[in-house]
Design an enzyme around this catalytic site. Sequence first.
Site, PDB file in Angstrom:
ATOM      1  N   ARG A  48       1.843 -20.294 -17.960  1.00 26.84           N
ATOM      2  CA  ARG A  48       2.781 -19.219 -17.696  1.00 26.84           C
ATOM      3  C   ARG A  48       2.190 -18.251 -16.670  1.00 26.84           C
ATOM      4  NH1 ARG A  48      -0.126 -15.723 -18.942  1.00 26.84           N
ATOM      5  NH2 ARG A  48       1.395 -14.188 -18.219  1.00 26.84           N
ATOM      6  N   GLY A  49       3.025 -17.234 -16.321  1.00 24.46           N
ATOM      7  CA  GLY A  49       2.639 -16.323 -15.257  1.00 24.46           C
ATOM      8  C   GLY A  49       3.172 -16.872 -13.940  1.00 24.46           C
ATOM      9  N   ALA A  50       3.797 -15.993 -13.145  1.00 27.09           N
ATOM     10  CA  ALA A  50       4.518 -16.472 -11.956  1.00 27.09           C
ATOM     11  C   ALA A  50       3.653 -17.332 -11.021  1.00 27.09           C
ATOM     12  CB  ALA A  50       5.111 -15.277 -11.217  1.00 27.09           C
ATOM     13  N   ARG A  86      12.207 -22.556 -15.446  1.00 29.27           N
ATOM     14  CA  ARG A  86      12.269 -21.097 -15.617  1.00 29.27           C
ATOM     15  C   ARG A  86      12.885 -20.504 -14.343  1.00 29.27           C
ATOM     16  NH1 ARG A  86       7.248 -18.151 -18.155  1.00 29.27           N
ATOM     17  NH2 ARG A  86       8.957 -16.900 -18.997  1.00 29.27           N
ATOM     18  N   GLN A 192       2.066 -11.435 -24.876  1.00 28.23           N
ATOM     19  CA  GLN A 192       1.111 -11.823 -23.836  1.00 28.23           C
ATOM     20  C   GLN A 192       0.045 -10.741 -23.619  1.00 28.23           C
ATOM     21  OE1 GLN A 192       4.428 -12.180 -23.637  1.00 28.23           O
ATOM     22  NE2 GLN A 192       5.044 -13.860 -22.330  1.00 28.23           N
ATOM     23  N   ASP A 233       7.391 -11.005 -11.197  1.00 30.56           N
ATOM     24  CA  ASP A 233       7.893 -12.379 -11.125  1.00 30.56           C
ATOM     25  C   ASP A 233       8.740 -12.611  -9.881  1.00 30.56           C
ATOM     26  OD1 ASP A 233       7.345 -11.870 -14.146  1.00 30.56           O
ATOM     27  OD2 ASP A 233       7.311 -14.038 -13.812  1.00 30.56           O
ATOM     28  N   ASN A 243       9.943  -8.142 -13.683  1.00 36.09           N
ATOM     29  CA  ASN A 243       8.695  -8.451 -14.389  1.00 36.09           C
ATOM     30  C   ASN A 243       9.036  -8.536 -15.881  1.00 36.09           C
ATOM     31  OD1 ASN A 243       5.807  -8.951 -14.371  1.00 36.09           O
ATOM     32  ND2 ASN A 243       5.566  -6.954 -15.329  1.00 36.09           N
ATOM     33  N   LYS A 244       8.031  -8.817 -16.666  1.00 34.32           N
ATOM     34  CA  LYS A 244       8.229  -9.012 -18.111  1.00 34.32           C
ATOM     35  C   LYS A 244       9.053  -7.892 -18.730  1.00 34.32           C
ATOM     36  CE  LYS A 244       7.225 -11.766 -20.111  1.00 34.32           C
ATOM     37  NZ  LYS A 244       8.196 -12.876 -20.398  1.00 34.32           N
TER      38      LYS A 244
END
Length: 337
Positions: A48-50, A86, A192, A233, A243-244
């Site tokens: 995960r993570g862009a 995603r 996270q 992101d 973003n998150k």
Amino acid sequence: MTIPSPIAWTPGRTLRILDQTLLPGEERYVELDTVDAVAEAIRTLRVRGAPLIGIAAAMGVTLALRHGPATLDAVCAASATLGATRPTAVNLRWALGRMERRAAAALAAGEDLADALRDEADAIWEEDRAMCARIGATGAALIGGDAVVLTHCNAGALATGGIGTALAPVYTLHQAGRRVAVVADETRPLLQGSRLTAWELARAGVPVTVIADGMAASRLRRGDVSCVLVGADRIAANGDVANKIGTYPLALAAREHGVPFYVAPPSSTVDPSTPDGSAIPIEERAGDEIAGPAGRRTAPLGVQVWNPAFDVTPAALVTAIITDRGVFAPRDVAGAV
Ligand code: MRU
């Protein structure tokens, strides 16, 4: 760095990933040898993570050739599977676009397709590592030492091919012997911040304090936070930042308390083709991530749950964007990268 790489090639040219869903309790590495396995790992946030999902997808495309013909159709089919995992992080599509273009060029030039794809995936990874390092140097100069940085989600080594984006200035300052500490939002619902950011910072010896998301405004009011620093992101042409989920209220609270709100993306996260935040697709995930995490019910069966994985912070709330190419006002970043 004492942080293990979240992704690697195996000697047999398959992928080895650190399963991030199991952290911090278990450090388990999983081998992925099909496109579908990589797609599953991205969808379920094992990877995960862009930036990292872009790297993983690029590496994942190469697996198509292990099990099928070395054709552009096979590459494009793999790219479509991986691209559907995603929707919000633009790095995924950016990396897959590069792999498709490299495949077409290699075939047209009569090159070996497998070698060309592996080289391109390695280039994407290496460029990300270098971008993280540059964000670290630029952000460290902006923030300075004796800093307390409040962050949200995980934009560290676990989310990238290098030392992270939002955490890169933190690691750079720490390695230079400057005093820097982090306040990490827990980051509901998948945690996270507490599971991953706190894990990697603790391993690196950076002081970290975990707070629940709802405590961030109170912490900012205390007056001991130097700045808020988050990843992204996707950044739209007008500087709006996806973003998150939970980043937007953090930006509102930072504005209210006069604390600078910085965003640290690599240039691959800036998307000039998306005009503003309203055009950014926001991933919605299963309600059970909120109402039944780890099989334990935290809301009654049958109630409705809304679970967007990301939010959009308007450009007006962002103090500056720290990229691998310098520090920009939000409205200027798309023209600069
Ligand atoms: O759902 P996740 O864990 O992939 O979300 C990650 C984030 O929102 C990060 O802040 C973002 O991808 C930047 S990582 C450098």
